[in-house]
Motif scaffolding. Sequence first.
Motif, PDB file in Angstrom:
ATOM      1  N   GLU A  32     -31.469  -1.372 -17.576  1.00 22.51           N
ATOM      2  CA  GLU A  32     -31.942  -0.070 -17.122  1.00 22.51           C
ATOM      3  C   GLU A  32     -33.448  -0.205 -16.948  1.00 22.51           C
ATOM      4  O   GLU A  32     -34.131  -0.698 -17.831  1.00 22.51           O
ATOM      5  N   PHE A  34     -37.266   1.524 -15.956  1.00 20.23           N
ATOM      6  CA  PHE A  34     -38.005   2.775 -16.064  1.00 20.23           C
ATOM      7  C   PHE A  34     -39.457   2.565 -15.621  1.00 20.23           C
ATOM      8  O   PHE A  34     -39.972   1.461 -15.651  1.00 20.23           O
ATOM      9  N   ARG A  49     -36.450   6.952 -14.099  1.00 25.08           N
ATOM     10  CA  ARG A  49     -35.576   5.830 -14.409  1.00 25.08           C
ATOM     11  C   ARG A  49     -34.632   5.576 -13.246  1.00 25.08           C
ATOM     12  O   ARG A  49     -34.293   6.521 -12.504  1.00 25.08           O
ATOM     13  N   ASP A  90     -34.738  -1.619 -20.378  1.00 26.41           N
ATOM     14  CA  ASP A  90     -33.865  -1.484 -21.544  1.00 26.41           C
ATOM     15  C   ASP A  90     -32.704  -2.448 -21.350  1.00 26.41           C
ATOM     16  O   ASP A  90     -32.044  -2.427 -20.317  1.00 26.41           O
ATOM     17  N   ASP A  92     -29.082  -3.938 -21.560  1.00 27.27           N
ATOM     18  CA  ASP A  92     -27.761  -3.359 -21.510  1.00 27.27           C
ATOM     19  C   ASP A  92     -27.158  -3.267 -22.911  1.00 27.27           C
ATOM     20  O   ASP A  92     -27.021  -4.266 -23.603  1.00 27.27           O
ATOM     21  N   GLY A  93     -26.823  -2.046 -23.312  1.00 26.94           N
ATOM     22  CA  GLY A  93     -26.186  -1.869 -24.608  1.00 26.94           C
ATOM     23  C   GLY A  93     -27.115  -1.949 -25.788  1.00 26.94           C
ATOM     24  O   GLY A  93     -26.687  -1.873 -26.926  1.00 26.94           O
ATOM     25  N   GLY A  94     -28.382  -2.090 -25.542  1.00 32.58           N
ATOM     26  CA  GLY A  94     -29.326  -2.227 -26.642  1.00 32.58           C
ATOM     27  C   GLY A  94     -30.271  -1.063 -26.728  1.00 32.58           C
ATOM     28  O   GLY A  94     -30.107  -0.055 -26.058  1.00 32.58           O
ATOM     29  N   PHE A  95     -31.253  -1.205 -27.550  1.00 34.65           N
ATOM     30  CA  PHE A  95     -32.221  -0.134 -27.718  1.00 34.65           C
ATOM     31  C   PHE A  95     -33.637  -0.657 -27.761  1.00 34.65           C
ATOM     32  O   PHE A  95     -34.557   0.071 -28.096  1.00 34.65           O
ATOM     33  N   LYS A  96     -33.840  -1.899 -27.439  1.00 37.53           N
ATOM     34  CA  LYS A  96     -35.192  -2.435 -27.330  1.00 37.53           C
ATOM     35  C   LYS A  96     -35.701  -2.172 -25.933  1.00 37.53           C
ATOM     36  O   LYS A  96     -35.051  -2.525 -24.959  1.00 37.53           O
ATOM     37  N   THR A  97     -36.866  -1.584 -25.841  1.00 36.88           N
ATOM     38  CA  THR A  97     -37.495  -1.389 -24.545  1.00 36.88           C
ATOM     39  C   THR A  97     -38.589  -2.429 -24.393  1.00 36.88           C
ATOM     40  O   THR A  97     -39.437  -2.575 -25.261  1.00 36.88           O
ATOM     41  N   PHE A  99     -41.758  -3.594 -22.228  1.00 35.98           N
ATOM     42  CA  PHE A  99     -42.749  -3.051 -21.309  1.00 35.98           C
ATOM     43  C   PHE A  99     -43.526  -4.161 -20.614  1.00 35.98           C
ATOM     44  O   PHE A  99     -43.755  -5.241 -21.173  1.00 35.98           O
TER      45      PHE A  99
ATOM     46  N   PHE B  33     -38.586   4.713 -33.062  1.00 39.22           N
ATOM     47  CA  PHE B  33     -39.058   3.399 -32.651  1.00 39.22           C
ATOM     48  C   PHE B  33     -40.521   3.232 -33.059  1.00 39.22           C
ATOM     49  O   PHE B  33     -41.300   4.179 -32.984  1.00 39.22           O
ATOM     50  N   TYR B  35     -43.840   0.707 -31.994  1.00 40.14           N
ATOM     51  CA  TYR B  35     -44.362  -0.267 -31.049  1.00 40.14           C
ATOM     52  C   TYR B  35     -45.787  -0.636 -31.458  1.00 40.14           C
ATOM     53  O   TYR B  35     -46.512   0.168 -32.034  1.00 40.14           O
ATOM     54  N   PRO B  43     -46.898  -1.690 -24.599  1.00 39.53           N
ATOM     55  CA  PRO B  43     -46.326  -1.601 -25.956  1.00 39.53           C
ATOM     56  C   PRO B  43     -45.305  -2.695 -26.199  1.00 39.53           C
ATOM     57  O   PRO B  43     -44.527  -3.037 -25.304  1.00 39.53           O
ATOM     58  N   PHE B  45     -42.158  -3.818 -28.767  1.00 34.27           N
ATOM     59  CA  PHE B  45     -41.206  -3.308 -29.730  1.00 34.27           C
ATOM     60  C   PHE B  45     -41.402  -3.961 -31.094  1.00 34.27           C
ATOM     61  O   PHE B  45     -41.538  -5.185 -31.191  1.00 34.27           O
ATOM     62  N   LEU B  99     -27.511   4.772 -30.953  1.00 30.78           N
ATOM     63  CA  LEU B  99     -26.501   3.782 -30.606  1.00 30.78           C
ATOM     64  C   LEU B  99     -25.373   3.916 -31.614  1.00 30.78           C
ATOM     65  O   LEU B  99     -25.589   3.717 -32.803  1.00 30.78           O
ATOM     66  N   GLU B 104     -20.319   0.008 -26.404  1.00 32.21           N
ATOM     67  CA  GLU B 104     -20.793  -1.116 -25.601  1.00 32.21           C
ATOM     68  C   GLU B 104     -21.983  -0.714 -24.742  1.00 32.21           C
ATOM     69  O   GLU B 104     -22.838  -1.509 -24.430  1.00 32.21           O
ATOM     70  N   ILE B 105     -21.997   0.506 -24.336  1.00 27.48           N
ATOM     71  CA  ILE B 105     -23.082   0.977 -23.491  1.00 27.48           C
ATOM     72  C   ILE B 105     -23.756   2.156 -24.193  1.00 27.48           C
ATOM     73  O   ILE B 105     -23.100   3.080 -24.615  1.00 27.48           O
ATOM     74  N   ARG B 106     -25.021   2.066 -24.321  1.00 30.71           N
ATOM     75  CA  ARG B 106     -25.743   3.149 -24.963  1.00 30.71           C
ATOM     76  C   ARG B 106     -26.062   4.223 -23.948  1.00 30.71           C
ATOM     77  O   ARG B 106     -26.516   3.950 -22.862  1.00 30.71           O
ATOM     78  N   GLN B 111     -37.261   8.585 -24.642  1.00 32.03           N
ATOM     79  CA  GLN B 111     -38.124   8.413 -25.797  1.00 32.03           C
ATOM     80  C   GLN B 111     -39.358   9.287 -25.624  1.00 32.03           C
ATOM     81  O   GLN B 111     -39.977   9.289 -24.563  1.00 32.03           O
TER      82      GLN B 111
END
Lengths: 109, 122
Positions: A32, A34, A49, A90, A92-97, A99, B33, B35, B43, B45, B99, B104-106, B111
């Motif tokens: 994804e 952004f 996004r 982002d 896929d399926g994760g939460f780490k962005t 930049f 989160f 950063y 930023p 993570f 999550l 499988e997909i968030r 944010q």
Amino acid sequence: AQRVTQPEKLLSVFKGAPVELKCNYSYSGSPELFWYVQYSRQRLQLLLRHISRESIKGFTADLNKGETSFHLKKPFAQEEDSAMYYCALDKDGGFKTIFGAGTRLFVKA
Amino acid sequence: GAGVSQSPRYKVAKRGQDVALRCDPISGHVSLFWYQQALGQGPEFLTYFQNEAQLDKSGLPSDRFFAERPEGSVSTLKIQRTQQEDSAVYLCASSLGGLWAGAEIRSYNEQFFGPGTRLTVL
């Protein structure tokens, strides 16, 4: 490794001119993408996004999977567009962005 | 309503000192989160919480960095024995969703960022 590259540190255009902020990414899955913006003395905030396919403040961005790019465009820049712009990914399926390093846009009168 | 708040806004520490940075997320936000943003960079993570659970701390640069969110709301980022390379702006962000285990997909949730804490280590 996942990476977001913004090749321009600074972009300066005249008011009314078209603007394009470049963003390339490397990621093997389905990311994804952004764009975030930070105006002077304000917080980092989401601009748009790719999955929403919307135009925000006249800005649009198209995801080009073949070129792994997600460039931000606006046909007629305004002085109030002057800000720091960050492209982000982002996983896929994760939460780490992840930049990019950011591009400072300066719109001259 | 109030957005994400962080305190202190500025912190100067002598090398070797311990520091604690606080983040108050938006009320009801599940995800939090941290950063680190070095000068001239985007930023990076550090860590992610879903409620009180720290689901990912892979971005913490060393074991001198520690984060907690014991009651699922306020979070603290602690840096022990600060070094000059720790000088940066530390950003906190929160989002409404999270999550879910097995998903499988968030579902993406925007944010919302705090103003950041600028840490300078002398």
